[in-house]
Design a protein around this motif. Sequence first.
Motif, mmCIF file in Angstrom:
data_model
loop_
_atom_site.group_PDB
_atom_site.id
_atom_site.type_symbol
_atom_site.label_atom_id
_atom_site.label_comp_id
_atom_site.label_asym_id
_atom_site.label_seq_id
_atom_site.Cartn_x
_atom_site.Cartn_y
_atom_site.Cartn_z
ATOM 1 N N ASN A 6 24.533 -5.917 -14.304
ATOM 2 C CA ASN A 6 24.797 -4.508 -14.879
ATOM 3 C C ASN A 6 25.668 -4.013 -13.948
ATOM 4 O OD1 ASN A 6 22.127 -4.667 -16.610
ATOM 5 N ND2 ASN A 6 21.093 -4.167 -14.726
ATOM 6 N N ASN B 144 15.011 0.387 -17.344
ATOM 7 C CA ASN B 144 15.900 0.041 -18.721
ATOM 8 C C ASN B 144 17.038 -0.811 -18.394
ATOM 9 O OD1 ASN B 144 14.447 1.982 -19.991
ATOM 10 N ND2 ASN B 144 15.444 3.741 -19.581
ATOM 11 N N ARG C 97 15.755 -4.175 -18.585
ATOM 12 C CA ARG C 97 15.136 -4.711 -20.322
ATOM 13 C C ARG C 97 16.559 -5.086 -20.880
ATOM 14 N NH1 ARG C 97 11.491 -0.813 -20.890
ATOM 15 N NH2 ARG C 97 12.880 0.420 -21.421
ATOM 16 N N ASN C 98 17.457 -4.099 -20.823
ATOM 17 C CA ASN C 98 18.682 -3.884 -21.618
ATOM 18 C C ASN C 98 19.858 -4.802 -21.002
ATOM 19 O OD1 ASN C 98 17.219 -2.583 -23.362
ATOM 20 N ND2 ASN C 98 17.770 -0.785 -22.401
#
Length: 123
Positions: A53, A105, A108-109
Amino acid sequence: MGKLRLSLASAIAVTAITLSAGAQAQTYGPNDEGRRFNDGSRVVCHKVEVANNARDQNRIAGTATGAVVGGLLGNQVGKGNGRKLATVGGAVAGGLVGRNVQGRNQERNGQRAVETRCERVYR
């Protein structure tokens, strides 16, 4: 007094050399897999899935948003010093909740990447 300074300077120099030598950790890559050392240790590699991320890794947006919302809700409770305490408590709690929500989040993404990590195993 001169001997004390000399011995103190020597102790500091030895400590600095020892710390700098220990701070240089050896890193191993996939090419080193299976390499054996005289002390019986060897290099072992394994594949690890890691989250990649790139945006907001420290979850600042979620923390700030949660703190503002929690502070506003906390400000609606109590009077006087109790209101101040509720505002601060709400901001802290909201920040923690916002950080956790954003973290879930991102997990998960988020994009996933498989990396090979190698380490020296002592057995």
